[in-house]
Design an enzyme around this catalytic site. Structure first.
Site, PDB file in Angstrom:
ATOM      1  N   GLY A   8      67.709  16.660  16.249  1.00  0.00           N
ATOM      2  CA  GLY A   8      67.759  17.055  17.530  1.00  0.00           C
ATOM      3  C   GLY A   8      66.092  17.429  18.018  1.00  0.00           C
ATOM      4  O   GLY A   8      65.923  18.502  18.721  1.00  0.00           O
ATOM      5  N   GLY A  11      64.678  17.882  22.025  1.00  0.00           N
ATOM      6  CA  GLY A  11      65.310  18.746  22.645  1.00  0.00           C
ATOM      7  C   GLY A  11      64.106  19.911  23.078  1.00  0.00           C
ATOM      8  O   GLY A  11      63.172  19.684  22.584  1.00  0.00           O
ATOM      9  N   GLN A  12      64.469  21.072  23.658  1.00  0.00           N
ATOM     10  CA  GLN A  12      63.319  21.865  24.085  1.00  0.00           C
ATOM     11  C   GLN A  12      62.656  22.352  22.881  1.00  0.00           C
ATOM     12  O   GLN A  12      61.234  22.175  23.041  1.00  0.00           O
ATOM     13  CB  GLN A  12      64.011  23.209  24.872  1.00  0.00           C
ATOM     14  CG  GLN A  12      62.951  23.942  25.475  1.00  0.00           C
ATOM     15  CD  GLN A  12      63.511  25.427  25.761  1.00  0.00           C
ATOM     16  OE1 GLN A  12      64.312  25.952  25.053  1.00  0.00           O
ATOM     17  NE2 GLN A  12      62.648  26.250  26.681  1.00  0.00           N
ATOM     18  N   ILE A  33      68.732  10.936  18.732  1.00  0.00           N
ATOM     19  CA  ILE A  33      69.908  10.115  19.020  1.00  0.00           C
ATOM     20  C   ILE A  33      69.438   8.890  20.116  1.00  0.00           C
ATOM     21  O   ILE A  33      68.569   9.303  20.909  1.00  0.00           O
ATOM     22  CB  ILE A  33      71.176  10.770  19.827  1.00  0.00           C
ATOM     23  CG1 ILE A  33      70.702  11.675  20.807  1.00  0.00           C
ATOM     24  CG2 ILE A  33      71.814  11.597  18.380  1.00  0.00           C
ATOM     25  CD1 ILE A  33      72.182  12.102  21.743  1.00  0.00           C
ATOM     26  N   ASP A  52      72.412  10.920  14.132  1.00  0.00           N
ATOM     27  CA  ASP A  52      73.380  11.557  14.964  1.00  0.00           C
ATOM     28  C   ASP A  52      74.266  12.379  14.051  1.00  0.00           C
ATOM     29  O   ASP A  52      74.666  12.299  12.851  1.00  0.00           O
ATOM     30  CB  ASP A  52      74.299  10.280  15.282  1.00  0.00           C
ATOM     31  CG  ASP A  52      75.469  10.856  16.149  1.00  0.00           C
ATOM     32  OD1 ASP A  52      75.789  12.014  16.343  1.00  0.00           O
ATOM     33  OD2 ASP A  52      75.986  10.068  16.931  1.00  0.00           O
ATOM     34  N   ILE A  53      74.140  13.949  14.778  1.00  0.00           N
ATOM     35  CA  ILE A  53      74.819  14.759  13.701  1.00  0.00           C
ATOM     36  C   ILE A  53      76.144  14.671  13.603  1.00  0.00           C
ATOM     37  O   ILE A  53      76.694  15.261  12.517  1.00  0.00           O
ATOM     38  CB  ILE A  53      74.399  16.059  14.297  1.00  0.00           C
ATOM     39  CG1 ILE A  53      74.575  17.219  13.381  1.00  0.00           C
ATOM     40  CG2 ILE A  53      75.208  16.465  15.705  1.00  0.00           C
ATOM     41  CD1 ILE A  53      73.733  18.539  13.637  1.00  0.00           C
ATOM     42  N   TYR A 141      80.007  28.286  23.640  1.00  0.00           N
ATOM     43  CA  TYR A 141      78.697  28.259  23.105  1.00  0.00           C
ATOM     44  C   TYR A 141      78.460  29.413  21.980  1.00  0.00           C
ATOM     45  O   TYR A 141      78.098  29.108  20.872  1.00  0.00           O
ATOM     46  CB  TYR A 141      77.381  28.211  24.111  1.00  0.00           C
ATOM     47  CG  TYR A 141      76.130  28.531  23.522  1.00  0.00           C
ATOM     48  CD1 TYR A 141      75.547  27.519  22.933  1.00  0.00           C
ATOM     49  CD2 TYR A 141      75.429  29.666  23.826  1.00  0.00           C
ATOM     50  CE1 TYR A 141      74.225  27.417  22.723  1.00  0.00           C
ATOM     51  CE2 TYR A 141      74.039  29.914  23.249  1.00  0.00           C
ATOM     52  CZ  TYR A 141      73.552  28.691  22.808  1.00  0.00           C
ATOM     53  OH  TYR A 141      72.329  28.661  22.375  1.00  0.00           O
ATOM     54  N   LYS A 145      78.387  29.586  17.848  1.00  0.00           N
ATOM     55  CA  LYS A 145      77.218  30.083  17.211  1.00  0.00           C
ATOM     56  C   LYS A 145      77.810  31.182  16.254  1.00  0.00           C
ATOM     57  O   LYS A 145      77.365  31.185  14.977  1.00  0.00           O
ATOM     58  CB  LYS A 145      76.382  30.585  18.386  1.00  0.00           C
ATOM     59  CG  LYS A 145      75.644  29.888  19.040  1.00  0.00           C
ATOM     60  CD  LYS A 145      74.654  28.848  18.090  1.00  0.00           C
ATOM     61  CE  LYS A 145      73.743  27.928  19.086  1.00  0.00           C
ATOM     62  NZ  LYS A 145      73.062  27.056  18.083  1.00  0.00           N
TER      63      LYS A 145
HETATM   64  C1  AKB Z   1      70.993  29.669  26.751  1.00  0.00           C
HETATM   65  O1  AKB Z   1      70.822  30.294  27.734  1.00  0.00           O
HETATM   66  O2  AKB Z   1      71.969  29.104  26.537  1.00  0.00           O
HETATM   67  C2  AKB Z   1      69.951  29.796  25.394  1.00  0.00           C
HETATM   68  C3  AKB Z   1      70.338  30.680  24.303  1.00  0.00           C
HETATM   69  C4  AKB Z   1      70.091  32.219  24.815  1.00  0.00           C
HETATM   70  O3  AKB Z   1      70.958  30.544  23.354  1.00  0.00           O
HETATM   71  N1  AKB Z   1      68.820  29.613  25.951  1.00  0.00           N
END
Ligand code: AKB
Length: 314
Positions: A8, A11-12, A33, A52-53, A141, A145
């Site tokens: 990755g 990405g940012q 990718i 590719d993960i 998300y 995590k």
């Molecule tokens: C998000 O806002 O989704 C991310 C985070 C805090 O993990 N920047």
């Protein structure tokens, strides 16, 4: 760390981490990718490979060929996008992590996979959120995590894989734009302030979240991976923070540099709901005690640097 693979890397955080690591370590492979290939300095300053993960054989082949000893696993969908595509978020966030951990177990690699303030939920104590506390997130998300933290700890305890991680707050960068996060407003506001002098804020006043300037975030990744393992009581994942502010406070810090800056509120209910379920401020004393974590930037110094850099680049 000697031979490093970043999954990755476009990405940012990935691009800035790859460029920083390449100044210190001999081999840093930028995994990407095909839909998001490396460009510019990232492409020119070192090797890159398609990784590719979701493809374990591809990860294993690159790890073996380059004798990779450390994997930075940065592939993930951020919080707001993950709510729009929860199945894909799980496939990349958890399925992908499982693939990485299996390769790491077989090939003897260390693994860094960032967690997030998104791993907490509405039942978590919101102020000075402790290191070890309730984690019942209500977003996909967050679910990926917190599951990723557990899976990484499992691979450490069960198989001895050297897994380490931090719970990142919102990351603010003047290099790569973020995409689809709840904390992204704190990046967008600087560009809007310099370019338009005005910002439409998607979160309401009083919405406090932890934030960190990218140079500190990059240091956190490297310092944790270099830390003496005998000092680590925790592994996945450490609370880390640099500052906590709400939209009014960041706007005021911008007005200290651009007095004519104005802001109006145009709430995004999805992002507001997510932000309300996250901590107001983290207690990162375990990271400070176990591996010496110490941020360098606060809100005024970050604001000054962001505005100066954006103005310089035009
Ligand atoms: C998000 O806002 O989704 C991310 C985070 C805090 O993990 N920047």
């Amino acid at each position: 760390m000697k031979n490093i693979l970043i999954i990755g890397s476009t990405g940012q955080i990935g691009t800035e981490l790859a460029l920083t690591l390449r100044k210190i370590y001999p081999t840093v492979i930028a995994g990407y990718i095909p839909a998001a290939p490396p460009k510019g300095e990232l492409l020119e300053s070192g090797p890159s490979e398609i990784v590719d993960i979701t493809n374990p054989d591809q990860i294993a082949e690159v790890v073996r060929r380059h004798k990779v000893d450390t994997i930075f696993n940065l592939a993930a969908l951020l919080s707001a996008v993950a709510e729009a595509k929860p199945q894909l978020a799980w496939k990349i966030g958890l399925g992908g992590l499982f693939n990485v951990l299996e390769v790491a177990r077989e090939e003897g690699c260390a693994v860094f996979t960032p967690s997030s303030i998104g791993s907490f939920g509405p039942e978590t104590p919101h102020d000075k959120t402790p290191q070890d506390t309730i984690q019942r997130p209500k977003t996909m998300y967050g679910v990926t995590k917190v599951s990723g933290e557990l899976l990484s700890d499992y691979y450490h305890k069960r198989f001895g894989v050297d897994t380490r991680s931090v719970r990142f707050p919102g990351l603010i960068s003047n290099v790569a734009p973020p995409g689809g996060g709840t904390t992204d407003y704190a990046v967008d506001i600087y560009y809007a302030a310099v370019r338009e002098g005005h910002f439409h804020c998607p979160l309401k006043p009083g919405t406090y979240m932890d934030m960190m300037y990218m140079p500190d975030a990059l240091r956190a990744c490297i310092e944790l991976m270099e830390a003496d393992p005998t000092k680590l009581i925790h592994r996945n994942s450490f609370n880390v923070t640099a500052m906590s502010f709400d939209p009014e406070e960041i706007a005021n810090s911008i007005r200290a540099v651009i007095p004519s800056f104005t802001m109006e509120y145009e709430l995004d209910p999805l992002r507001q709901g997510i932000a309300d379920s996250w901590p107001n401020s983290l207690d990162d004393s375990c990271a400070r005690a176990e591996w010496g974590w110490q941020p360098k930037y606060d809100l005024p110094s970050m604001t000054a640097d962001m505005i100066e850099t954006i103005r310089r680049r035009g």
